[in-house]
Design a protein around this motif. Structure first.
Motif, mmCIF file in Angstrom:
data_model
loop_
_atom_site.group_PDB
_atom_site.id
_atom_site.type_symbol
_atom_site.label_atom_id
_atom_site.label_comp_id
_atom_site.label_asym_id
_atom_site.label_seq_id
_atom_site.Cartn_x
_atom_site.Cartn_y
_atom_site.Cartn_z
ATOM 1 N N UNK A 59 0.579 -1.074 0.334
ATOM 2 C CA UNK A 59 0.257 -0.209 -0.209
ATOM 3 C C UNK A 59 0.903 0.931 -0.403
ATOM 4 N N UNK A 60 -0.088 2.450 -0.257
ATOM 5 C CA UNK A 60 1.195 3.979 -0.434
ATOM 6 C C UNK A 60 1.381 3.475 1.548
ATOM 7 N N UNK A 110 1.774 6.256 3.410
ATOM 8 C CA UNK A 110 0.358 7.545 3.904
ATOM 9 C C UNK A 110 0.061 6.694 4.568
ATOM 10 N N UNK A 111 -0.274 5.631 4.319
ATOM 11 C CA UNK A 111 -1.194 4.552 4.641
ATOM 12 C C UNK A 111 -0.936 4.084 6.528
ATOM 13 N N UNK A 127 0.367 6.118 8.880
ATOM 14 C CA UNK A 127 -1.037 6.908 10.126
ATOM 15 C C UNK A 127 -1.411 5.829 10.927
ATOM 16 N N UNK A 128 -0.863 3.989 10.689
ATOM 17 C CA UNK A 128 -0.691 3.373 10.881
ATOM 18 C C UNK A 128 -0.009 2.837 12.311
#
Lengths: 253, 231
Positions: free
Chosen positions: A99-100, A102-103, A106-107
């Motif tokens: 995934x990107x 950014x995710x 975030x996590x």
């Protein structure tokens, strides 16, 4: 942003596009092969078996070979395995690996917030009493029955429940049922040398308010458990005294 | 690794012979379907981060009460049977796998396999709740092993056991509520998937529900050892 800079961007600036930039090309979505998904499932199931096994192993080792594995080993192993399982789920089932970024950020930031949350609450709880003594005990109500508004509650809830049962069914019935009940969950409710029910815990003596201090005296006095109970209590007293000293030194009073 | 091209033009908007997912066109305020999908996914991840923080409140309570009353937590934990917890872990792990597999099948336009996987996911969720209610909540509540002021179990050995039951019911209860929510969402997916709403170029809702379902699984991965195994 100047035009000179804009031209260095990967996507050309386009004044006719309301968003300013053309999306040149597009990335595809990853399809995770079923072999990987199945492999991850099998790994997760294997780790589940492993974590159950390691929890049982401690009791077995103490019983069969007399090995005394400290309680923290159990906790660290169980949580370590849970972390590995969680990472597998997040990376492959939730596809964060593909995934990107950014995710992922975030996590990770969320996990950092969780760490802050738990750490700062722990620091707060641990140090309340250092400023004003009466704050230290505040959180201990609840199970003890202090502050509980229920009819007939004049002491710890477990004693109230016991007394109510004896009033309704009689002492003999209680003793009989007690053994039956304790047999259903391992036949042992009081710490012994074989069980990892550590009386010390990680922060011993934290918030001993002195409320219901002598609770154990009449409660532990039942049947077979009596002798064990007495030992456990002695151990408890000596342990808490030792740790009280340690705390004292560490606190620098 | 294989990828799919999500950049397909929407076909005849009212042509009933074309499946719904081919007729879908991303919102006019997005440049591309990818932009729409990525934005939706960031939104889901933001929501999931709040979910993690919600559950972390319970983990925080568990940690601190365990530090304060290790013997009450140990006594409480010994009432739980790891076999039910372990079975439920297996059930949830399988449902997580079938959820991920359902998305993969939709990406490859294998619609009937996607349906089978979604239905298995829903059934596993139902099985999880059934096991929890029948073998855990029901008998325990009936024995008086209840949280806080409701506590009425006469054979307890530790003063702070009512606090343990508070932690147990709140953490597993909020988790079970999420399972119920997940069941509703998966049921919606089954219904819409049957109508042909999802395919290689459009499966945003499935992706979102899938991520949510994995978080529910993730929380249980931590709850299981903390409640059933660590003593």
């Amino acid at each position: 942003m100047s035009h000179a800079q804009a031209h260095n961007q990967p996507h050309a600036y386009d004044p006719s596009d309301p968003h300013g930039f053309h999306e040149e090309g597009h990335h595809g979505h990853v399809i995770v092969p079923w072999q990987i998904l199945l492999g991850v499932l099998l790994a997760l199931l294997a780790f589940t078996v492993l974590t159950v096994f390691q929890a049982q192993f401690e009791k077995y080792a103490a019983h069969e070979w007399g090995w005394q594995i400290p309680g923290w080993v159990n906790v660290v192993l169980a949580m370590g395995i849970a972390c590995i399982k969680g990472t597998l789920v997040v990376m492959y089932f939730m596809q964060l690996r593909y995934d990107k970024g950014l995710n992922v950020i975030l996590l990770l930031f969320t996990l950092f917030a969780v760490w802050l949350f738990i750490m700062f609450t722990a620091i707060d709880l641990n140090n309340r009493g250092h400023i004003t003594d009466w704050r230290a005990g505040e959180i201990t109500s609840g199970g003890t029955g202090v502050g509980v508004r229920r009819e007939g509650v004049t002491g710890p809830l477990i004693i109230v429940a016991k007394d109510e049962y004896i009033k309704d069914h009689g002492e003999a019935e209680y003793e009989h049922e007690l053994h039956a009940h304790h047999a259903t969950h391992g036949g042992q409710t009081i710490s012994t040398a074989q069980a990892s029910r550590s009386r010390e815990g990680l922060t011993p003596g934290l918030f001993s308010t002195g409320v219901w201090e002598h609770l154990g005296d009449d409660h532990d006095a039942h049947g077979d458990a009596h002798t064990d109970g007495a030992h456990a209590e002695e151990a408890d007293h000596s342990a808490s005294e030792e740790h009280a000293d340690e705390n004292h030194d560490a606190g620098g009073h | 690794m294989a990828t799919i091209d999500t950049h397909q033009p929407a076909l005849g908007k009212d042509d009933k012979s074309v499946p719904l997912w081919k007729r879908y066109h991303h919102g006019h305020h997005w440049r591309t379907a990818d932009d729409e999908f990525d934005a939706a996914k960031i939104g889901i991840w933001l929501f999931l981060s709040t979910e993690i923080l919600l559950f972390s409140g319970m983990f925080c309570a568990y940690t601190l009460f365990r530090l304060m009353y290790p013997e009450a937590i140990a006594a409480g934990s010994s009432y739980l049977d790891w076999r039910w917890g372990g079975l439920n872990t297996v059930v949830l792990l399988i449902s997580s796998f079938t959820m991920a597999n359902a998305i993969r099948c939709v990406q490859l336009d294998k619609q009937s396999w996607a349906r089978i996987n979604l239905i298995i996911t829903w059934l596993c969720a139902a099985l999880f709740l059934a096991i929890k209610l029948t073998f855990e909540y029901g008998p325990k509540w009936a024995q008086g092993k209840r949280p806080g002021v409701l506590f009425n179990y006469p054979f307890a050995s530790e003063t702070h056991e009512p606090i343990w039951w508070g932690i147990y019911y709140v953490s597993t209860g909020i988790h079970a509520t999420h399972v119920i929510g997940g069941m509703a969402l998966i049921a919606l997916l089954i219904y819409r998937q049957a109508k042909g709403s999802y395919g290689p170029s459009h499966y945003t809702l499935m992706e979102g529900v899938g991520l949510y379902w994995h978080i529910v699984d993730l929380v249980w991965i931590f709850l299981f050892p903390l409640l059933y195994l660590v003593h």
